[in-house]
Motif scaffolding. Structure first.
Motif, PDB file in Angstrom:
ATOM      1  N   ILE A  20      14.813 -11.490 -95.352  1.00 55.61           N
ATOM      2  CA  ILE A  20      14.851 -11.139 -94.060  1.00 55.61           C
ATOM      3  C   ILE A  20      15.876 -11.238 -93.242  1.00 55.61           C
ATOM      4  N   TRP A  21      16.464 -12.570 -93.181  1.00 57.29           N
ATOM      5  CA  TRP A  21      17.160 -12.978 -92.298  1.00 57.29           C
ATOM      6  C   TRP A  21      18.705 -12.219 -92.900  1.00 57.29           C
ATOM      7  N   GLY A  22      18.821 -12.160 -94.180  1.00 53.73           N
ATOM      8  CA  GLY A  22      20.159 -11.580 -94.553  1.00 53.73           C
ATOM      9  C   GLY A  22      20.175 -10.102 -94.241  1.00 53.73           C
ATOM     10  N   CYS A  23      19.008  -9.306 -94.154  1.00 54.83           N
ATOM     11  CA  CYS A  23      18.828  -8.128 -93.874  1.00 54.83           C
ATOM     12  C   CYS A  23      18.977  -7.516 -92.297  1.00 54.83           C
ATOM     13  N   MET A  24      19.234  -8.660 -91.639  1.00 53.17           N
ATOM     14  CA  MET A  24      19.047  -8.403 -90.120  1.00 53.17           C
ATOM     15  C   MET A  24      20.441  -7.519 -89.541  1.00 53.17           C
ATOM     16  N   ALA A  25      21.320  -7.534 -90.130  1.00 54.42           N
ATOM     17  CA  ALA A  25      22.604  -6.939 -89.639  1.00 54.42           C
ATOM     18  C   ALA A  25      23.686  -5.982 -90.354  1.00 54.42           C
ATOM     19  N   TRP A  26      23.773  -6.427 -91.608  1.00 56.44           N
ATOM     20  CA  TRP A  26      24.803  -5.500 -92.390  1.00 56.44           C
ATOM     21  C   TRP A  26      24.441  -4.960 -93.670  1.00 56.44           C
ATOM     22  N   LEU A  27      23.611  -5.457 -94.404  1.00 58.87           N
ATOM     23  CA  LEU A  27      23.437  -5.180 -95.820  1.00 58.87           C
ATOM     24  C   LEU A  27      22.605  -4.011 -95.902  1.00 58.87           C
ATOM     25  N   PRO A  28      22.678  -3.072 -96.964  1.00 59.68           N
ATOM     26  CA  PRO A  28      22.049  -1.493 -96.976  1.00 59.68           C
ATOM     27  C   PRO A  28      20.674  -2.018 -97.453  1.00 59.68           C
ATOM     28  N   PRO A  29      19.864  -0.716 -97.461  1.00 53.00           N
ATOM     29  CA  PRO A  29      18.434  -0.891 -97.941  1.00 53.00           C
ATOM     30  C   PRO A  29      18.177  -1.114 -99.341  1.00 53.00           C
ATOM     31  N   SER A  30      19.224  -0.886 -99.945  1.00 52.94           N
ATOM     32  CA  SER A  30      19.411  -1.380-101.644  1.00 52.94           C
ATOM     33  C   SER A  30      19.074  -2.771-101.660  1.00 52.94           C
ATOM     34  N   TYR A  31      19.476  -3.493-101.061  1.00 52.29           N
ATOM     35  CA  TYR A  31      19.707  -5.095-101.124  1.00 52.29           C
ATOM     36  C   TYR A  31      18.320  -5.580-100.652  1.00 52.29           C
ATOM     37  N   ALA A  32      17.681  -4.946 -99.490  1.00 49.42           N
ATOM     38  CA  ALA A  32      16.329  -5.197 -99.357  1.00 49.42           C
ATOM     39  C   ALA A  32      15.270  -4.858-100.549  1.00 49.42           C
ATOM     40  N   TRP A  33      15.266  -3.637-100.883  1.00 48.60           N
ATOM     41  CA  TRP A  33      14.478  -3.018-101.917  1.00 48.60           C
ATOM     42  C   TRP A  33      14.527  -3.761-103.214  1.00 48.60           C
ATOM     43  N   GLY A  34      15.583  -4.194-103.676  1.00 44.20           N
ATOM     44  CA  GLY A  34      15.829  -5.155-104.795  1.00 44.20           C
ATOM     45  C   GLY A  34      15.267  -6.550-104.836  1.00 44.20           C
ATOM     46  N   ASN A  35      15.737  -7.334-103.428  1.00 39.91           N
ATOM     47  CA  ASN A  35      15.129  -8.407-103.430  1.00 39.91           C
ATOM     48  C   ASN A  35      13.665  -8.626-103.273  1.00 39.91           C
ATOM     49  N   PHE A  36      13.081  -7.633-102.233  1.00 43.86           N
ATOM     50  CA  PHE A  36      11.590  -7.605-102.115  1.00 43.86           C
ATOM     51  C   PHE A  36      10.869  -7.247-103.227  1.00 43.86           C
ATOM     52  N   SER A  37      11.246  -6.318-103.963  1.00 42.26           N
ATOM     53  CA  SER A  37      10.677  -5.965-105.227  1.00 42.26           C
ATOM     54  C   SER A  37      10.486  -7.225-106.228  1.00 42.26           C
ATOM     55  N   VAL A  38      11.606  -7.999-106.366  1.00 45.35           N
ATOM     56  CA  VAL A  38      11.379  -9.143-107.221  1.00 45.35           C
ATOM     57  C   VAL A  38      10.553 -10.194-106.594  1.00 45.35           C
ATOM     58  N   LEU A  39      10.679 -10.373-105.160  1.00 47.49           N
ATOM     59  CA  LEU A  39       9.697 -11.265-104.817  1.00 47.49           C
ATOM     60  C   LEU A  39       8.280 -10.953-104.961  1.00 47.49           C
ATOM     61  N   ALA A  40       8.143  -9.535-105.034  1.00 46.64           N
ATOM     62  CA  ALA A  40       6.670  -9.025-105.440  1.00 46.64           C
ATOM     63  C   ALA A  40       6.029  -9.461-106.599  1.00 46.64           C
ATOM     64  N   VAL A  41       7.138  -9.476-107.640  1.00 51.40           N
ATOM     65  CA  VAL A  41       6.654 -10.044-108.900  1.00 51.40           C
ATOM     66  C   VAL A  41       6.587 -11.591-108.829  1.00 51.40           C
ATOM     67  N   GLY A  42       7.336 -12.243-108.142  1.00 53.67           N
ATOM     68  CA  GLY A  42       6.956 -13.466-107.781  1.00 53.67           C
ATOM     69  C   GLY A  42       5.624 -13.950-107.309  1.00 53.67           C
ATOM     70  N   VAL A  43       5.099 -12.682-106.400  1.00 58.83           N
ATOM     71  CA  VAL A  43       3.768 -13.013-105.921  1.00 58.83           C
ATOM     72  C   VAL A  43       2.885 -12.809-106.911  1.00 58.83           C
ATOM     73  N   TRP A  44       2.989 -11.889-107.809  1.00 63.52           N
ATOM     74  CA  TRP A  44       2.272 -11.674-109.186  1.00 63.52           C
ATOM     75  C   TRP A  44       2.297 -12.944-109.858  1.00 63.52           C
ATOM     76  N   ALA A  45       3.316 -13.688-110.250  1.00 64.18           N
ATOM     77  CA  ALA A  45       3.388 -14.754-110.801  1.00 64.18           C
ATOM     78  C   ALA A  45       2.708 -15.838-110.094  1.00 64.18           C
ATOM     79  N   ILE A  46       2.633 -16.127-109.042  1.00 62.40           N
ATOM     80  CA  ILE A  46       1.697 -16.835-108.498  1.00 62.40           C
ATOM     81  C   ILE A  46       0.256 -16.763-108.522  1.00 62.40           C
ATOM     82  N   ALA A  47      -0.131 -15.410-108.491  1.00 59.76           N
ATOM     83  CA  ALA A  47      -1.606 -15.032-108.256  1.00 59.76           C
ATOM     84  C   ALA A  47      -2.041 -15.243-109.773  1.00 59.76           C
ATOM     85  N   GLN A  48      -1.275 -15.032-110.982  1.00 58.69           N
ATOM     86  CA  GLN A  48      -1.710 -15.084-112.241  1.00 58.69           C
ATOM     87  C   GLN A  48      -1.027 -16.391-112.694  1.00 58.69           C
ATOM     88  N   ARG A  49      -1.521 -17.671-112.565  1.00 60.51           N
ATOM     89  CA  ARG A  49      -0.906 -19.026-112.939  1.00 60.51           C
ATOM     90  C   ARG A  49      -0.916 -19.032-114.425  1.00 60.51           C
TER      91      ARG A  49
END
Length: 151
Positions: A20-49
């Motif tokens: 979130i802080w890295g996306c504040m000023a200069w990185l393109p939307p592809s950076y945010a989409w890629g990282n947040f998609s992987v973090l969503a998979v991380g939430v899946w890994a948390i939910a299914q222990r």
């Protein structure tokens, strides 16, 4: 020496905040989409222990974003000469947090790999040709598993 146990929730939370802080000023939307998609998979890994697949997908995603982050930084990093003081400070903060996230990713990947192993995953590459099926089922083999196979 025993490796300390790091919670998967802490890894996802730290990378979420840094993204979130890295996306504040200069990185393109592809950076945010890629990282947040992987973090969503991380939430899946948390939910299914007990899921090995979720942790493996999170690990693969983290290594993929490690490489794509390097590409993003190389393409989109700009000098701050034409920016005002306030924009320059925002850019520096955002760039610093994105770079910190990039520096923490190999460490996070190491801990996620340890979690993968704890959940029962075993991803070892074995190039031993003597124990492969093809070498056991040669024409002079009398093994019952090879009877009836045609090559």
């Amino acid at each position: 020496m025993e490796i300390p146990a790091i919670n998967l929730k802490a890894i996802v939370l730290v990378h979420w905040i840094l993204t979130i802080w890295g996306c504040m000023a200069w990185l393109p939307p592809s950076y945010a989409w890629g990282n947040f998609s992987v973090l969503a998979v991380g939430v899946w890994a948390i939910a299914q222990r007990d899921s090995i697949d979720a942790v493996l997908m999170f690990l693969i995603g983290m290594t993929a974003t490690l490489l794509t982050d390097i590409v993003h930084f190389g393409i989109y990093y700009q000098l701050t000469e034409g920016l005002s003081d306030r924009n320059r400070d925002t850019f520096r903060f955002s760039a610093g947090m994105a770079i910190l996230s990039l520096l923490l990713k190999p460490i996070s990947c190491f801990f996620v790999y340890q979690m993968y192993r704890e959940r029962g995953g075993d991803y070892n590459v074995n190039f031993d040709l003597e124990t492969s099926v093809d070498s056991r089922c040669t024409s002079d083999s009398t093994d019952s598993a090879c009877i009836g196979r045609r090559y």
